[in-house]
Design a protein around this motif. Sequence first.
Motif, PDB file in Angstrom:
ATOM      1  N   UNK A  72       1.211  -1.286   0.115  1.00 41.63           N
ATOM      2  CA  UNK A  72       0.343  -0.047   0.065  1.00 41.63           C
ATOM      3  C   UNK A  72       0.975   1.565  -0.110  1.00 41.63           C
ATOM      4  N   UNK A  73       1.950   1.012   0.759  1.00 38.71           N
ATOM      5  CA  UNK A  73       3.143   2.305   1.262  1.00 38.71           C
ATOM      6  C   UNK A  73       3.790   2.593  -0.494  1.00 38.71           C
ATOM      7  N   UNK A  74       3.814   1.775  -0.959  1.00 37.73           N
ATOM      8  CA  UNK A  74       4.801   2.341  -2.109  1.00 37.73           C
ATOM      9  C   UNK A  74       3.467   2.337  -3.032  1.00 37.73           C
ATOM     10  N   UNK A  75       2.917   2.326  -3.341  1.00 35.56           N
ATOM     11  CA  UNK A  75       1.064   2.194  -4.365  1.00 35.56           C
ATOM     12  C   UNK A  75       1.215   4.407  -3.844  1.00 35.56           C
ATOM     13  N   UNK A  76       0.825   4.031  -2.837  1.00 37.85           N
ATOM     14  CA  UNK A  76       0.772   5.208  -2.212  1.00 37.85           C
ATOM     15  C   UNK A  76       2.926   6.214  -2.558  1.00 37.85           C
ATOM     16  N   UNK A  77       2.784   6.315  -2.791  1.00 37.11           N
ATOM     17  CA  UNK A  77       4.548   6.474  -3.205  1.00 37.11           C
ATOM     18  C   UNK A  77       4.691   6.871  -4.655  1.00 37.11           C
ATOM     19  N   UNK A  78       4.041   5.568  -5.286  1.00 36.94           N
ATOM     20  CA  UNK A  78       3.905   5.651  -6.789  1.00 36.94           C
ATOM     21  C   UNK A  78       2.669   6.974  -6.726  1.00 36.94           C
ATOM     22  N   UNK A  79       2.271   7.196  -6.241  1.00 38.30           N
ATOM     23  CA  UNK A  79       0.702   7.832  -6.552  1.00 38.30           C
ATOM     24  C   UNK A  79       0.988   9.404  -6.996  1.00 38.30           C
ATOM     25  N   UNK A  80       1.063   9.511  -5.410  1.00 34.12           N
ATOM     26  CA  UNK A  80       2.826  11.158  -5.384  1.00 34.12           C
ATOM     27  C   UNK A  80       3.165  11.050  -6.212  1.00 34.12           C
ATOM     28  N   UNK A  81       4.612  10.521  -6.258  1.00 25.36           N
ATOM     29  CA  UNK A  81       5.650  10.327  -7.723  1.00 25.36           C
ATOM     30  C   UNK A  81       4.318  11.372  -9.211  1.00 25.36           C
ATOM     31  N   UNK A  82       3.404  10.350  -9.160  1.00 26.21           N
ATOM     32  CA  UNK A  82       2.954  10.768 -10.654  1.00 26.21           C
ATOM     33  C   UNK A  82       2.151  11.941 -10.845  1.00 26.21           C
ATOM     34  N   UNK A  83       1.710  12.068  -9.459  1.00 25.60           N
ATOM     35  CA  UNK A  83       0.688  13.197  -9.555  1.00 25.60           C
ATOM     36  C   UNK A  83       1.947  14.235  -9.792  1.00 25.60           C
ATOM     37  N   UNK A  84       2.962  14.378  -8.590  1.00 24.48           N
ATOM     38  CA  UNK A  84       4.478  15.178  -8.724  1.00 24.48           C
ATOM     39  C   UNK A  84       4.414  15.801 -10.047  1.00 24.48           C
ATOM     40  N   UNK A  85       4.656  14.621 -10.439  1.00 20.98           N
ATOM     41  CA  UNK A  85       5.176  14.720 -11.916  1.00 20.98           C
ATOM     42  C   UNK A  85       4.504  15.602 -12.890  1.00 20.98           C
ATOM     43  N   UNK A  86       2.702  15.398 -12.495  1.00 18.77           N
ATOM     44  CA  UNK A  86       1.759  16.186 -13.355  1.00 18.77           C
ATOM     45  C   UNK A  86       1.983  17.097 -12.787  1.00 18.77           C
TER      46      UNK A  86
END
Length: 431
Positions: A72-86
């Motif tokens: 879960x934590x990895x996915x949340x970090x990945x989601x945050x990373x995508x949002x930051x990149x966008x």
Amino acid sequence: MTQEEINEKYAILQSREDLLNSEIGDLRIELNNLTQSRRVSELTKEELRKETEIRRRLDEIDGELDNIYDEYEKLENESKKLADEELEQEKQTKRSKRGKLIAGVAGVLAVATLAFAIGRCNKDTKCSSKSANPDKSISLTTEIPEATNEVVIVTSTPVVTATPVVTPQPTAVPVLVDVTNVEDVEMAADRILSEDINPIVESENDSVYTGLVTKENIEDIIRVANGELPLNSEYDDYTIGETANMMNDIFANRGLGNKLYPVHFSKLYEDGSKEAEYVETYDEIYNKIAEYRAEENVDGFIEQVGVLGSKLYNEWHLAGLYGGWNPYLFSDEEHYFLLQAATSRFSNYVREYLEANDLTVCIETCYNPETQEYKLVEVRDIFEALYMGTSKNGEISVLRSGEVINVFGETYQDLKHMLDTKAQENVKVLK
């Protein structure tokens, strides 16, 4: 990974988590039906086996849930990373358009400062004790630890600084990998001498102790503790008792007054093994007791003695029936020295101080459904019952199938039978 893929994986994990939580509920109902209002001594062998299987499965589920939470934590970090990149891409687009517009007029703008938040979650484990009675009797209870959340706001300045390079910590190389390997045992003995024994030798300057703590003696303690025959001495009917006495003289019985030494029985077992992990739980308690005695911290001492008493009772009296470790799941030939690691420091670290200061530490033991109360028993009695079957004052016994058992006696016989068999097999090979 796209956001759609993240959402899909999250849904799969959530479905698995729901199934595991449902299984936990079923298992806990089954366990409750098995053990409700019953003592461990009243359970049949089949019921004890079933209870052990349920607890083992619950432990497995806990481990799987931990892995799911990590995912879960990895996915949340990945989601945050995508949002930051966008977000960054959107900013770059706006800056590009704005730059073209301003360039058509004149000038260049400077960048603004950036603010960000760092979240930290700290978990503190606390053990609180009830107030002492006038006769200095103390009973221990445990409170559920509370988690606290702290958010630290950090604002950077526009000053450009070099990013420090973090040097990764080297991974510890296992020393004792195989107790049947001569070189591994030699290296383990060297480690024990260097880290645990030499500080005692230098502090006490005792020629008798120095003569006892030879590398050969420690190597054979490692072997016998793990159910192997000694190599530096002949095996006979006295080997187990002599090895136990030697181990306790080296590790458990040193120190004078409140000057005790931190030692680690866990180093006698293979690195990373369940045995080492289990014994380390006792090392932590006893070494904390040694620390508190050196500091003359009576409250800290009492707290840790309560923890120790509850641990000995739940594990060695009740076979982990109500949670925690069940030491009887280890191999039969290992039980005797695992019990030594759990108890051999008691007389020097605990009993001596209790008696010298007229202290009594009690823990709650068996539940009486008629009075709806738990019986308070002294920690000293918990310890004595393991050696004698029943404590000196008759307050508590170790029971199996309604019969009193001497845990030390039975575990000794299990180890002796194993070593006798190995010694006979060696004789046959030599012939």
